[in-house]
Design a protein around this motif. Structure first.
Motif, short mmCIF file in Angstrom:
data_model
loop_
_atom_site.label_atom_id
_atom_site.label_comp_id
_atom_site.label_asym_id
_atom_site.label_seq_id
_atom_site.Cartn_x
_atom_site.Cartn_y
_atom_site.Cartn_z
N CYS A 40 0.90 -1.10 0.03
CA CYS A 40 0.07 -0.06 -0.06
C CYS A 40 0.79 1.34 -0.11
CB CYS A 40 -1.17 0.08 1.03
SG CYS A 40 -0.32 0.29 2.80
N ALA A 41 2.08 0.95 -0.10
CA ALA A 41 2.93 2.34 0.06
C ALA A 41 4.03 2.07 -1.13
CB ALA A 41 3.50 2.57 1.42
N ASP A 42 4.52 3.36 -1.70
CA ASP A 42 5.60 3.43 -2.73
C ASP A 42 6.79 3.24 -2.04
OD1 ASP A 42 3.70 4.14 -5.05
OD2 ASP A 42 3.64 6.21 -3.81
N LEU A 43 6.86 3.79 -0.83
CA LEU A 43 8.18 3.71 -0.13
C LEU A 43 8.00 3.20 1.36
CD1 LEU A 43 9.42 7.17 -1.19
CD2 LEU A 43 10.30 5.17 -2.06
N LEU A 69 18.37 4.38 1.91
CA LEU A 69 17.30 4.98 1.10
C LEU A 69 16.35 3.96 0.56
CD1 LEU A 69 16.60 8.01 0.25
CD2 LEU A 69 17.91 7.24 -1.85
N ALA A 70 14.92 4.10 0.77
CA ALA A 70 13.90 3.13 0.37
C ALA A 70 13.87 3.19 -1.16
CB ALA A 70 12.65 3.52 0.85
N LYS A 71 13.61 2.33 -1.75
CA LYS A 71 13.33 2.46 -3.36
C LYS A 71 11.84 2.04 -3.60
CE LYS A 71 17.49 -0.46 -3.80
NZ LYS A 71 18.11 -1.92 -4.05
N ARG A 72 11.83 2.42 -4.81
CA ARG A 72 10.48 2.25 -5.31
C ARG A 72 10.11 0.78 -5.69
NH1 ARG A 72 5.71 6.13 -6.78
NH2 ARG A 72 6.74 8.24 -6.25
N HIS A 73 9.08 0.40 -5.76
CA HIS A 73 9.15 -1.16 -5.89
C HIS A 73 7.92 -1.70 -6.84
CE1 HIS A 73 6.06 -1.57 -2.95
NE2 HIS A 73 6.81 -0.21 -2.43
N VAL A 74 7.61 -3.02 -7.11
CA VAL A 74 6.70 -3.07 -8.03
C VAL A 74 5.62 -3.86 -7.19
CG1 VAL A 74 8.18 -3.58 -10.06
CG2 VAL A 74 7.87 -5.42 -8.53
N GLU A 75 5.59 -3.99 -5.87
CA GLU A 75 4.57 -4.63 -5.18
C GLU A 75 3.20 -3.99 -4.86
OE1 GLU A 75 5.02 -7.67 -4.29
OE2 GLU A 75 6.88 -8.12 -5.11
N VAL A 76 3.40 -2.56 -4.87
CA VAL A 76 2.29 -1.86 -4.67
C VAL A 76 0.98 -1.81 -5.45
CG1 VAL A 76 2.74 0.24 -6.11
CG2 VAL A 76 1.64 0.55 -3.86
N HIS A 77 0.02 -2.30 -4.55
CA HIS A 77 -1.17 -2.66 -5.26
C HIS A 77 -2.15 -1.53 -5.19
CE1 HIS A 77 -4.53 -5.54 -6.03
NE2 HIS A 77 -5.27 -5.00 -4.99
N LEU A 78 -2.38 -0.98 -6.34
CA LEU A 78 -3.18 0.43 -6.59
C LEU A 78 -4.27 0.59 -5.71
CD1 LEU A 78 -2.10 1.25 -10.07
CD2 LEU A 78 -1.20 2.22 -8.23
N PRO A 79 -5.27 -0.38 -5.92
CA PRO A 79 -6.43 -0.07 -5.06
C PRO A 79 -6.20 -0.14 -3.37
CG PRO A 79 -6.76 -2.20 -6.28
CD PRO A 79 -5.37 -1.47 -6.59
N TYR A 80 -5.12 -0.72 -2.87
CA TYR A 80 -4.83 -0.29 -1.58
C TYR A 80 -4.10 1.02 -1.17
CZ TYR A 80 -4.88 -5.49 -0.47
OH TYR A 80 -5.39 -6.76 -0.46
N ARG A 81 -3.30 1.44 -2.23
CA ARG A 81 -2.81 2.58 -2.22
C ARG A 81 -3.89 3.80 -2.27
NH1 ARG A 81 -0.90 6.55 -5.67
NH2 ARG A 81 1.29 7.39 -5.11
N GLN A 82 -4.53 3.65 -3.41
CA GLN A 82 -5.61 4.66 -3.18
C GLN A 82 -6.70 4.75 -2.10
OE1 GLN A 82 -7.24 3.27 -7.16
NE2 GLN A 82 -5.74 4.26 -8.16
N LEU A 83 -6.88 3.61 -1.32
CA LEU A 83 -7.73 3.41 -0.40
C LEU A 83 -6.97 4.36 0.85
CD1 LEU A 83 -9.51 0.29 0.01
CD2 LEU A 83 -10.40 2.40 0.13
#
Lengths: 456, 139
Positions: free
Chosen positions: B72-75, B114-128
């Protein structure tokens, strides 16, 4: 050791679970109801079992629950308690608004009344049964007779009590087996409890000739791998010659158990199975796999209960029903599973079906898109005042049906595969999933593989 | 020794640090299924979300949690007292894209990994989570 087709018995914890039982029992091997449930809702229980018999003809068992009247080890303090508190609940005081008092639950009160002495006297005095209550063999014989009769006839007598249903009484078969009364082998007084359980088992096998007798070994986890005590229990059981033996080691969890504990369970099965059917009272896949070494079957609830403490810790909130992952034979949260998708290369529903699950529930949910998988973990605030979100009833239901369908698949697969193949599958799954976020919690599979093939 | 004896004592310095990095919209103990994310932030300017787990010592448990928060988070970051941060296996964090913040006794913070942007983010969770954040912060 004799290889047997593994049986899975479903335990019905309450009538709220009857829908699951009605829909799936024909694919399982039997159902167990607790005597306390039967006693608090005799009509509903008798009707359900008759209905189930009509639907699928699967056998039933009645757990006499006698251990509930013995002493126990408090799960919070580890101290031995004989106050029977765990079968009490806070109940409203009639006429006093908002006031409650701690009293014995109605189901256990009614059960004790039916069983008579010394169960009823234990409740009257508010102190657990001890071996001294059975010092007279007449008390042992009378208690065994009542408890045999309860299991064999109580349900049928429910029909007979009402003229409108009396004709149905003989349509309901008797249980597949009756259990001898049993008590928890509390570690501080092991010898006393072993002796009492043995006397009860002997008296029951002597009295009951027309229905097979099963005996329950209900003890602390320490008993499982204790060389002298386990040898004594096995000797006692062999002397009784029951048709079946059920093993229940409180706090034993197949997934968390050490290799020594798992080997000990295997030892019990190998010792007993040549002369009786051996069941794990609360077990999962590992117990099914032990069928290759003689274990006749295992029992669990519809969405839980592959492990059960004799005195369960009662949580304040309803537990979440997690998603059962057949590959690891264990349950995980939806988020944990979802976090593994990338590492496992799951990009679409087809990948999911081939790598995670293709049961009817998953096909319906995930078939609409991988993004639908979170429906298994859907949460809501059950009341406007709820401080924490909880799993929705619909999500819990999906998880339960998914679990039951997977358990059927597991049982059938165990039956088809050889023991080395089962062990190889466990080891391969552990290796594959070790790369994922839930890898650290899949180590049980390696232990299982080692124990199943030990000595080969 | 460190002056921090409770995780909650790390919150204020870490929240200040995240704000300086652009995550102006913040929520504490943000619910994410059975989890509660200690600090969740959103940077409107960078269109990025951050989830931060505060820990005094047990960084391995924090890794398990932050890997879930990646849904749910980019970083994602683990924030610990600087003395504890020194004992963390940084290669394990780097291989999973997890960042590490060290909190000094003075209350200042330093970005150790430093945290990296990753591919695990699930957009519906992020948006919520962003929606929840906007609603609760403005309420």
């Amino acid at each position: 050791m004799p290889e047997v087709p593994p049986a899975v018995i479903l335990r019905m914890g309450s009538h709220s679970e009857k829908e699951y039982i009605e829909k799936t029992l024909k694919q399982f091997d039997g159902v167990m109801v607790g005597a306390n449930l039967l006693q608090i809702s005799p009509g509903a229980t008798a009707s359900l079992l008759l209905k189930l018999h009509g639907i699928c003809g699967r056998p039933y068992y009645v757990d006499p629950m006698t251990y509930a009247f013995g002493s126990y080890r408090d799960p919070d303090t580890a101290k031995v308690r004989d106050d029977l508190d765990w079968i009490k609940s806070y109940q409203k005081i009639p006429g006093k608004k908002g006031a409650t008092e701690r009293k014995f639950k109605g189901s256990y009160r009614k059960l004790a009344e039916y069983f008579g002495e010394p169960f009823s006297t234990a409740l009257d005095r508010g102190r657990a049964i001890t071996q001294a209550d059975f010092s007279n063999n007449k008390v042992v014989d009378a208690a065994c007779a009542t408890i045999i009769e309860f299991q064999a006839e109580r349900l049928r007598s429910v029909f007979r009590e009402d003229p409108q249903t009396a004709a149905l009484a003989d349509d309901l078969p008797r249980p597949k087996a009756v259990f001898a009364p049993y008590f928890y082998i509390e570690p501080a007084h092991v010898k006393h409890w072993l002796d009492l359980n043995h006397r009860l088992a002997l008296a029951t096998t002597k009295q009951c000739k027309d229905i097979p007798v099963h005996v329950v070994v209900c003890g602390h986890l320490d008993l499982l791998a204790h060389p002298d005590l386990s040898a004594l229990v096995v000797k006692n059981l062999l002397e009784c010659k029951p048709a079946g033996g059920w093993l229940w080691f409180s706090r034993f969890d197949e997934r968390l158990a050490s290799k020594e504990e798992l080997l000990a369970l295997r030892w019990w099965v190998e010792q007993l199975s040549p002369t009786m059917s051996v069941f794990n009272m609360h077990g999962g896949f590992f117990s099914l796999a032990l069928s290759k070494l003689g274990m006749a079957g295992t029992m669990h609830g519809i969405g839980y209960g592959e492990q059960k403490d004799v005195v369960p810790v009662i949580g304040l909130s309803t537990p979440t029903v997690q998603y059962y992952l057949r590959a690891l034979h264990s349950k995980y949260s939806v988020l944990q599973i979802q976090r593994c998708f990338t590492r496992l290369g799951i990009k679409n529903p087809e990948d999911f079906f081939s790598k995670i699950c293709d049961c009817a529930i998953c096909k319906r949910i995930v078939g609409a898109g991988l993004n639908e998988f979170p429906q298994f973990g859907e949460i809501h605030y059950s009341t406007p005042n709820s401080k924490r979100a909880a799993q929705t009833p619909a999500a819990a239901k999906r998880c339960r049906y998914h679990f039951l369908l997977n358990r059927i698949k597991e049982r059938d697969r165990v039956q088809r595969l050889s023991l080395p193949d089962i062990a190889n599958e466990c080891a391969a799954s552990e290796k594959l999933w070790s790369k994922t976020v839930i890898g650290p919690s899949s180590e049980h599979l390696q232990r299982w593989a080692e124990v199943l093939t030990a000595g080969d | 020794m460190t002056k921090f004896s409770r995780e909650s004592q790390l919150l204020e310095p870490v929240a200040r640090f995240a704000k300086r990095k652009g995550f102006g919209l913040q929520s504490v103990e943000l619910p994410f299924y059975k989890y509660r994310i200690d600090l969740y932030g959103f940077s409107h300017k960078n269109d990025a979300t951050v989830a931060i787990e505060l820990k005094l010592k047990n960084w391995k448990r924090a890794v398990e949690q932050t890997m879930i928060y990646q849904l749910c988070a980019d970083l994602v970051y683990i924030a610990m007292p600087e003395i504890s941060a020194r004992r963390v296996d940084k290669s394990e964090l780097e291989s999973n894209g997890i960042g590490l913040i060290g909190v000094r006794d003075s209350g200042t913070c330093t970005c150790v990994v430093l945290a990296k942007r990753h591919v695990e983010v699930h957009l519906p969770y992020r948006q919520l989570q962003i929606k929840y954040l906007k609603e609760t912060v403005s309420a």
